[in-house]
Design a protein around this motif. Sequence first.
Motif, short mmCIF file in Angstrom:
data_model
loop_
_atom_site.label_atom_id
_atom_site.label_comp_id
_atom_site.label_asym_id
_atom_site.label_seq_id
_atom_site.Cartn_x
_atom_site.Cartn_y
_atom_site.Cartn_z
N PHE A 240 0.79 -1.12 0.02
CA PHE A 240 0.14 0.02 -0.02
C PHE A 240 0.94 1.36 0.16
CE2 PHE A 240 -3.22 -2.89 1.97
CZ PHE A 240 -4.10 -2.86 0.74
N ALA A 241 1.94 1.18 0.74
CA ALA A 241 2.83 2.27 0.36
C ALA A 241 3.50 2.52 -0.71
CB ALA A 241 4.39 2.11 1.42
N TYR A 242 3.33 1.51 -1.61
CA TYR A 242 3.87 1.40 -2.95
C TYR A 242 2.77 2.49 -3.81
CZ TYR A 242 4.59 0.14 -8.01
OH TYR A 242 4.85 -0.10 -9.24
N PHE A 243 1.52 1.93 -3.68
CA PHE A 243 0.63 2.69 -4.32
C PHE A 243 0.23 4.23 -3.70
CE2 PHE A 243 -0.17 -1.81 -5.59
CZ PHE A 243 -0.37 -1.63 -6.88
N TYR A 244 0.10 4.20 -2.38
CA TYR A 244 -0.47 5.42 -1.87
C TYR A 244 0.82 6.45 -1.75
CZ TYR A 244 -2.82 8.30 1.52
OH TYR A 244 -3.36 9.35 2.32
N LEU A 245 1.77 5.99 -1.18
CA LEU A 245 2.88 6.92 -0.95
C LEU A 245 3.80 7.02 -2.12
CD1 LEU A 245 3.56 6.09 2.71
CD2 LEU A 245 2.06 7.91 1.74
N LYS A 246 3.94 6.08 -2.98
CA LYS A 246 4.85 6.07 -4.19
C LYS A 246 6.24 5.63 -3.70
CE LYS A 246 1.44 7.60 -6.57
NZ LYS A 246 0.34 6.60 -7.31
N GLU A 247 6.30 4.97 -2.85
CA GLU A 247 7.35 4.40 -2.43
C GLU A 247 7.86 3.25 -3.09
OE1 GLU A 247 7.33 2.85 1.77
OE2 GLU A 247 7.05 5.07 2.68
N ARG A 248 9.24 3.19 -3.74
CA ARG A 248 9.78 2.13 -4.40
C ARG A 248 9.72 0.85 -3.91
NH1 ARG A 248 14.84 0.71 -6.82
NH2 ARG A 248 16.05 1.71 -5.14
N ILE A 249 9.48 -0.21 -4.82
CA ILE A 249 9.49 -1.48 -4.32
C ILE A 249 10.61 -2.40 -5.28
CG2 ILE A 249 8.45 -3.95 -3.75
CD1 ILE A 249 5.86 -2.19 -2.94
N VAL A 250 11.42 -2.93 -4.71
CA VAL A 250 12.33 -3.81 -5.50
C VAL A 250 12.07 -5.13 -5.70
CG1 VAL A 250 14.36 -2.13 -5.45
CG2 VAL A 250 14.14 -4.07 -4.12
N TRP A 251 12.60 -5.85 -6.41
CA TRP A 251 12.34 -7.42 -6.71
C TRP A 251 12.48 -8.06 -5.53
CZ3 TRP A 251 15.53 -11.45 -5.73
CH2 TRP A 251 16.92 -11.30 -5.64
N GLN A 252 13.20 -7.95 -4.69
CA GLN A 252 13.64 -8.57 -3.34
C GLN A 252 12.37 -8.43 -2.50
OE1 GLN A 252 16.00 -6.46 -4.55
NE2 GLN A 252 17.98 -7.09 -3.84
N GLN A 253 11.77 -7.32 -2.41
CA GLN A 253 10.59 -7.21 -1.69
C GLN A 253 9.39 -7.88 -2.18
OE1 GLN A 253 11.33 -2.78 -1.77
NE2 GLN A 253 11.00 -2.70 0.56
N TRP A 254 9.03 -7.86 -3.59
CA TRP A 254 8.01 -8.55 -4.33
C TRP A 254 8.20 -10.06 -3.96
CZ3 TRP A 254 3.96 -6.12 -4.98
CH2 TRP A 254 3.82 -4.72 -5.86
N THR A 255 9.47 -10.35 -3.93
CA THR A 255 9.67 -11.93 -3.68
C THR A 255 9.39 -12.27 -2.33
OG1 THR A 255 11.74 -11.90 -5.17
CG2 THR A 255 11.40 -13.61 -3.52
N GLY A 256 9.75 -11.35 -1.31
CA GLY A 256 9.46 -11.60 0.28
C GLY A 256 7.44 -11.58 0.27
N LEU A 257 7.07 -10.80 -0.52
CA LEU A 257 5.59 -10.65 -0.45
C LEU A 257 4.84 -11.98 -1.08
CD1 LEU A 257 2.76 -9.41 -0.06
CD2 LEU A 257 2.95 -8.29 -2.49
N PHE A 258 5.50 -12.62 -2.06
CA PHE A 258 5.17 -13.94 -2.46
C PHE A 258 5.24 -15.11 -1.74
CE2 PHE A 258 6.26 -17.77 -4.80
CZ PHE A 258 5.11 -18.03 -5.53
N ILE A 259 6.73 -14.99 -0.83
CA ILE A 259 7.00 -16.26 -0.02
C ILE A 259 5.97 -16.06 1.21
CG2 ILE A 259 8.54 -16.88 1.71
CD1 ILE A 259 10.70 -15.78 -0.28
N GLY A 260 5.67 -14.99 1.56
CA GLY A 260 4.63 -14.63 2.68
C GLY A 260 3.26 -15.12 2.44
#
Length: 296
Positions: free
Chosen positions: A109-129
């Motif tokens: 939500f910080a990515y969409f609302y606050l325009k904070e950048r998310i890199v592939w490691q963070q997307w990977t963490g989301l997928f694992i979780g």
Amino acid sequence: MSRTNAMLLLAVILWGATIPPTKWALETVEPLTLTFMRLALSSILFVPYAWKKAKKEQSDMTIPWLRLCSLSFTGVAGYFLFGYTGIAFTSGVNVSIIDSTLPLFTMVFAYFYLKERIVWQQWTGLFIGLTGVLLIALKSDKSNDSSLFGDMMVLAGCIIWAVYIVQMKKPKGEDRLPSELFTALLLLIGAAMIFPFAVVEIGVLGWPTFPPKTILSLVFLTIGSSILAYWLWNKAVESVSASKASVYLNFMPVISVIASVLFLKETLTWQTVIGGCLVLTGVVFAERLQRRRALD
């Protein structure tokens, strides 16, 4: 440990310990009615004190009611609406582990609302979780009274509270209110939002009963995990960043699992253990880069 860190930790401990008393109260009180009672009692006890203290300190307060309604819907009414319903239909251990996905959804939500950048490691963490959550939710464990519906309701509550955390990162007037009054008004507005649902629930299912176990549980939920925990958290985030404060939320599932095993006599299945490890791995993997950026 600093005073601010101690306040954050105590708030998380109080929140983490809520599952057993919530399950006990739900034995005789339906979820929406319990939610309303917890918020209403908290408001009755806390609002007069907070209002008097605030007027003494600031005689010309401007209260952003629309903003407070938005925050209360996500951080109080919506969270409890989904969360209590979920707790009624699933095990305390499942609730504990699913709740630990909160930092992952906060990141999204910080990515969409606050325009904070998310890199592939963070997307990977989301997928694992989320893989861990699915492993827990899709299993069938009647001994722990868990269910897919309950797990998904808890997940919905977690998602909506992540919206609340992100909203708090962009203050729009609430930062000018004393922390006590801010907390009290959130609880009061949340109670008002839940009230119609509680009325319908009582009309359909009947009035609840209040044996001593239920009363003691309600006292803890009202004073400990509502008034005290919310005040400690909101007071602490005045001095630290929301991202730093959210790190403390990672301790909450550990506390909740321990409380569920000790007080509810729940067992840990291999699916729950593996799923929990995946969730925590995903959170750590996603947050490691965020903490590294904060240090830079």
